[in-house]
Structure formats: C-alpha cells, structure tokens
Design an enzyme around this catalytic site. Structure first.
Site, PDB file in Angstrom:
ATOM      1  N   GLY A  79      49.605  35.861  47.426  1.00  0.00           N
ATOM      2  CA  GLY A  79      50.979  35.663  46.965  1.00  0.00           C
ATOM      3  C   GLY A  79      51.175  36.545  45.753  1.00  0.00           C
ATOM      4  O   GLY A  79      50.757  36.196  44.665  1.00  0.00           O
ATOM      5  N   HIS A  80      51.744  37.720  45.958  1.00  0.00           N
ATOM      6  CA  HIS A  80      51.908  38.663  44.845  1.00  0.00           C
ATOM      7  C   HIS A  80      53.340  38.586  44.323  1.00  0.00           C
ATOM      8  O   HIS A  80      54.288  38.927  45.015  1.00  0.00           O
ATOM      9  CB  HIS A  80      51.539  40.081  45.302  1.00  0.00           C
ATOM     10  CG  HIS A  80      50.067  40.226  45.573  1.00  0.00           C
ATOM     11  ND1 HIS A  80      49.488  41.342  46.106  1.00  0.00           N
ATOM     12  CD2 HIS A  80      49.046  39.355  45.341  1.00  0.00           C
ATOM     13  CE1 HIS A  80      48.175  41.151  46.202  1.00  0.00           C
ATOM     14  NE2 HIS A  80      47.889  39.957  45.756  1.00  0.00           N
ATOM     15  N   GLN A 104      43.464  38.454  46.347  1.00  0.00           N
ATOM     16  CA  GLN A 104      42.472  37.487  45.854  1.00  0.00           C
ATOM     17  C   GLN A 104      41.673  38.111  44.688  1.00  0.00           C
ATOM     18  O   GLN A 104      42.204  38.955  43.989  1.00  0.00           O
ATOM     19  CB  GLN A 104      41.540  36.998  46.972  1.00  0.00           C
ATOM     20  CG  GLN A 104      42.226  36.135  48.015  1.00  0.00           C
ATOM     21  CD  GLN A 104      42.951  36.905  49.085  1.00  0.00           C
ATOM     22  OE1 GLN A 104      42.429  37.857  49.642  1.00  0.00           O
ATOM     23  NE2 GLN A 104      44.164  36.509  49.394  1.00  0.00           N
ATOM     24  N   LYS A 157      48.198  40.575  39.991  1.00  0.00           N
ATOM     25  CA  LYS A 157      48.071  41.917  40.586  1.00  0.00           C
ATOM     26  C   LYS A 157      49.417  42.464  41.059  1.00  0.00           C
ATOM     27  O   LYS A 157      49.694  43.647  40.893  1.00  0.00           O
ATOM     28  CB  LYS A 157      47.085  41.890  41.764  1.00  0.00           C
ATOM     29  CG  LYS A 157      45.663  41.552  41.343  1.00  0.00           C
ATOM     30  CD  LYS A 157      44.737  41.456  42.533  1.00  0.00           C
ATOM     31  CE  LYS A 157      44.969  40.254  43.400  1.00  0.00           C
ATOM     32  NZ  LYS A 157      44.732  38.941  42.771  1.00  0.00           N
ATOM     33  N   ASP A 169      45.060  35.390  41.727  1.00  0.00           N
ATOM     34  CA  ASP A 169      46.198  35.014  40.880  1.00  0.00           C
ATOM     35  C   ASP A 169      46.139  35.621  39.483  1.00  0.00           C
ATOM     36  O   ASP A 169      46.618  35.033  38.519  1.00  0.00           O
ATOM     37  CB  ASP A 169      46.318  33.473  40.772  1.00  0.00           C
ATOM     38  CG  ASP A 169      46.311  32.816  42.131  1.00  0.00           C
ATOM     39  OD1 ASP A 169      46.979  33.352  43.021  1.00  0.00           O
ATOM     40  OD2 ASP A 169      45.634  31.797  42.301  1.00  0.00           O
TER      41      ASP A 169
HETATM   42  P1  IMP Z   1      41.615  31.398  52.555  1.00  0.00           P
HETATM   43  O1  IMP Z   1      41.648  32.780  52.002  1.00  0.00           O
HETATM   44  O2  IMP Z   1      42.994  30.885  52.926  1.00  0.00           O
HETATM   45  O3  IMP Z   1      40.619  31.240  53.648  1.00  0.00           O
HETATM   46  O4  IMP Z   1      41.119  30.422  51.378  1.00  0.00           O
HETATM   47  C1  IMP Z   1      39.797  30.477  50.856  1.00  0.00           C
HETATM   48  C2  IMP Z   1      39.784  30.260  49.348  1.00  0.00           C
HETATM   49  O5  IMP Z   1      40.423  31.368  48.717  1.00  0.00           O
HETATM   50  C3  IMP Z   1      40.550  29.023  48.878  1.00  0.00           C
HETATM   51  O6  IMP Z   1      39.903  28.507  47.732  1.00  0.00           O
HETATM   52  C4  IMP Z   1      41.901  29.567  48.482  1.00  0.00           C
HETATM   53  O7  IMP Z   1      42.563  28.760  47.540  1.00  0.00           O
HETATM   54  C5  IMP Z   1      41.490  30.898  47.909  1.00  0.00           C
HETATM   55  N1  IMP Z   1      42.552  31.892  47.977  1.00  0.00           N
HETATM   56  C6  IMP Z   1      42.953  32.605  49.057  1.00  0.00           C
HETATM   57  N2  IMP Z   1      43.938  33.436  48.739  1.00  0.00           N
HETATM   58  C7  IMP Z   1      44.159  33.281  47.427  1.00  0.00           C
HETATM   59  C8  IMP Z   1      45.044  33.910  46.509  1.00  0.00           C
HETATM   60  O8  IMP Z   1      45.824  34.813  46.830  1.00  0.00           O
HETATM   61  N3  IMP Z   1      44.965  33.479  45.221  1.00  0.00           N
HETATM   62  C9  IMP Z   1      44.085  32.526  44.821  1.00  0.00           C
HETATM   63  N4  IMP Z   1      43.242  31.914  45.640  1.00  0.00           N
HETATM   64  C10 IMP Z   1      43.276  32.289  46.937  1.00  0.00           C
END
Ligand code: IMP
Length: 424
Positions: free
Chosen positions: A41-42, A223, A17, A14
């Site tokens: 979520g971009h 991420q 990017k 977040d």
């Molecule tokens: P997963 O990627 O859905 O398996 O989630 C694993 C961890 O990564 C969790 O803490 C999510 O909140 C975090 N996470 C996954 N994608 C994002 C993102 O795009 N932005 C921020 N945190 C993320």
C-alpha cells in the site's frame, strides 16, 4: 552514466516508500516494481489529495515517467484493473506509460481463498489475505500461471482445472473451493485480460533496451527487508525478496547495472501481522506513536504495532541491501517526545548481541538495550532546509549515520510531496 537505482524498505514495510518514489520520480525516466503484489500500500499525497497504490509503480503521477510491473511481481487482474481505473480517473493516460511483464505470475481467486484458509490455523502469519503466498507457492512448485499463459486459452484452462482439482483434494471441506469451476475462473480471467492485454510485454527486454538508451531507472521495492523470505523473520515474512537483490531477479536487470541503493526507514519501527518485534512498545508511548503516525495499514486498515527505532536491525538491513544512501521518514511523529530511545544491541541470557539474527526463537526472548536522546520539541513538518533543524535532531541523525555507516540524503517531514528536506 545513467542511474539505475534500487529503492528498498529497511524495516517491516510501511517506511513511506510510495512518497519517496513520488519525490524522486522526476529524476528518472522509468519506475519499475520488482516483487510483491497488491499486498503493498504505497501512499502518495499531493495537491491536498491522498492516493494509495498497490501494484502500479508510484511514479505514475509524475508526467512522462514510464511505469513497469516486473516479472517478479504477482498480479491479481481484478486489483490491477481497479487501480488502472483509479489512475485514469485522474486523467492520466496509461497507453505508452504502463507496461506489465508477460512473465509475472497471476493471483487467481483460489489463491485468496487459500490465503484465508491458511490464516485460520494456529500458524497464522497475519497476511494481507491478497493471495500473495499461495501464488508464489504455485510459482515455485512449477504449476503457477503466468500472464503469458492467458494467450493460450486451451492450455490455460487445463492448468487452472488441474490446480483447482489439486486444491479441492487438499482442502475438501472448503465450500468456496468446491463451488469454484475451472471454466468460470478462466472465462472471468479472459474477460479481464481484454482490459490489460495492450500493456503486456517482455519487460526484461524493454528495461534492458532503456538502459542501452541511457535512461534512468528506479526500481521500487515493496514491503521491507525484515519481511524478505530469506533475510527476514521467517516464517513471519512475505513470500518474495523486497531486498535489493530481488530487484535484479524481479526485473531482469543484471547486478552490474545497479548504480546505487536507496534504503528507506522510519525514525521508529512498525510491524503489521505476527512475528517478533524487539523494540515494540505496549505503553502510552507506543500509542502516541501510532496516533501521531496514523499507523494503520494502507491495504488492510489493520493497526500497526509500534516501537522505537531498532538500529541493530537497521544496520543489518543496510548491509544486506548494500545501501549507498538512506532516507529517513516520519521523524516529525517524534516531535513531541521529551526523550527518544534507539536500540543499539540486544540482551540475550544476560549477554550482549550486537548483530541482528533471523532466528525468531532468539528474537522472541531478547531484550532491547537503548540509548536515549533528548527530544527536539519542534514542529519539523514546517521546516524545509537541513540547517534550520534543531540541534537535538541533528545529534539523532548523526548517531544513526555513524551507527549504520550510511549517510542520510533526504528527510521526509510529513505525508505531502513538498515535505522533504535534502540533507547532503
Ligand atoms: P503477505 O505479504 O500478504 O503474505 O503477508 C505476509 C506478512 O507481510 C504479514 O505480516 C503482512 O502484514 C506483511 N506485509 C505484506 N505486505 C506488507 C506491506 O506492504 N506493509 C507492511 N507489511 C506487509
């Protein structure tokens, strides 16, 4: 020489990017995603409209830029088709602009069920429940299903049935899994495949051909480094490599082709989900950051945890990513703070720790040691050149550059494409 740039998040995701890829895209011929899936979520804002992309690279809204979903990603066909429809509804023709790796692994409905089941236990991670971890789990257990497997329907059916039977044995109490049939799952997939098949190709060959042709390529991370499966706060991480090294593995571009690494960070820190967060604020200052920064997840809508900038962590992520230039986002959120804190070291058992650690047991107990800066009390979102920025702001910027040893090249001062200041 053509530019092959990796753009990576340096915190817990977040960092903004999507906007920066959108801003930089006109300098590139190709933008490729290298890991993650629809957990990302971009957000992009232009012409007064907001768009959130989850899988399609953020270069799609720049005319002529080719967008690639690389082999290192995990693809949920349902989410992908939804997003393709969103993009085409904006009169963007995807033919010849979008390419999907035949080697990427699929996220199937049972992966999302497993993700949700895993999140009900006491070892909850706070995932996005998009099936990311379970799909990568299958990939590394060597029973994953690749996009190219859909081209062999009999083998596909056999694999899906085997995987489902295996899961039903492990989670016998899940009605959702028990009600799921391998044939139905495959038939749905085959219907969706019709909508994406013309975009599927060998993207590692395509990308390497583009390099030989002298094209500029931007590799878009999702991420952030602190969510990296190796370098992040394991187990509170995502299941891929958001760090720059992941860009090579996730696209088939070799390390010696990478020319530069752009690291993106927010002027403060946020985190969604569980896991240690040393500079987290639980007071009114944290609430004000969340409010001014609209800190709600672009994918899940969950409120993000907020805190001060952690330079101990940032210095570490600059190193492991090999950052050659920094982009700072959202410093305008701090415009109203009379004083701004920055963490430069941790205190553990009354001793100073200068280096970040991935040991969550230690991270849970350390206290942040802060340096305080005078606020700039200026609406940054209206300014457009570096020289016009307030002195107090420049002091803050200079300190970050000296501490991390990396120069800041752009400062983003608002969500819109136009709100960007070139620094060097
Ligand atoms: P997963 O990627 O859905 O398996 O989630 C694993 C961890 O990564 C969790 O803490 C999510 O909140 C975090 N996470 C996954 N994608 C994002 C993102 O795009 N932005 C921020 N945190 C993320």
């Amino acid at each position: 020489m053509n530019k092959i740039t990796v753009l990576a998040g340096l915190q817990w995701g977040d960092e903004g990017k999507g906007k920066i890829v959108d801003v930089l895209s006109p300098q590139y011929d190709v933008v490729a995603r290298y890991q993650g899936g629809a957990n990302a979520g971009h957000t992009l804002v232009f012409n007064g409209k907001k768009y959130v992309l989850h899988l399609i690279p953020s270069g799609i809204f720049t005319d002529g830029v080719i967008c690639i979903i690389g082999n290192g990603t995990v693809i949920d066909p349902e989410a992908l088709i939804e997003e393709m429809e969103l993009v085409t509804s904006e009169k963007i023709e995807l033919g010849g602009r979008l390419f999907i790796s035949k080697d990427a692994h699929l996220i199937l409905p049972y992966h999302k069920i497993i993700d949700a089941i895993n999140e009900t236990g006491k070892n909850k991670i706070g995932t996005t429940r998009k099936g990311i971890g379970p799909s990568y789990f299958d990939k590394y257990a060597r029973r994953g299903i690749k996009i190219q497997d859909i081209m062999h329907p009999d083998l596909l059916k056999e694999k899906v049935k085997n995987n489902l039977n295996y899961l039903k044995r492990i989670f016998p109490e899940s009605d959702e899994l028990n009600d799921m049939s391998g044939d139905d799952t495959c038939n749905e997939l085959l219907i969706r495949y019709e909508k994406i098949k013309s975009y599927i190709t060998d993207t590692q060959i395509l990308l390497n051909n583009f390099i030989e042709e002298g094209r500029n390529i931007l590799l878009e991370g999702a991420q952030g480094a602190l969510l990296d499966i190796d370098f992040g706060t394991y187990p509170y991480i995502t299941s891929s490599h958001p760090t720059s090294g992941g860009a090579c593995i996730g696209t088939g571009i070799s390390p010696n082709k990478i020319t530069n690494v752009v690291g993106i960070f927010k002027a403060y820190t946020t985190r969604v989900g569980e896991g240690p967060f040393v500079t987290e604020l639980f007071d009114d200052e944290g609430k004000l950051i969340a409010e001014r920064g609209s800190e709600f997840g672009a994918t899940t809508g969950r409120p993000r945890r907020c805190g001060w900038l952690d330079l101990t962590a940032l210095k570490y992520t600059c190193k492991i990513n090999g950052v050659t230039e920094l982009v700072m986002t959202k410093s305008d959120v701090l415009d109203v703070f009379p004083e701004i804190s920055v963490c430069t070291k941790y205190i553990f058992n009354e001793k100073e720790i200068k280096d970040f650690t991935t040991d969550c047991e230690i991270l849970k107990s350390v206290k942040p040691s802060y340096i305080k800066f005078k606020g700039w009390n200026t609406d940054l979102s209206r300014l457009s050149d570096y020289d016009s920025l307030p002195d107090n702001y420049k002091i803050y910027v200079k300190f970050i550059e000296e501490y991390t040893g990396c120069k800041i090249s752009y400062i983003s001062t608002g969500p819109s494409r136009e709100q960007i200041i070139r620094k060097n």
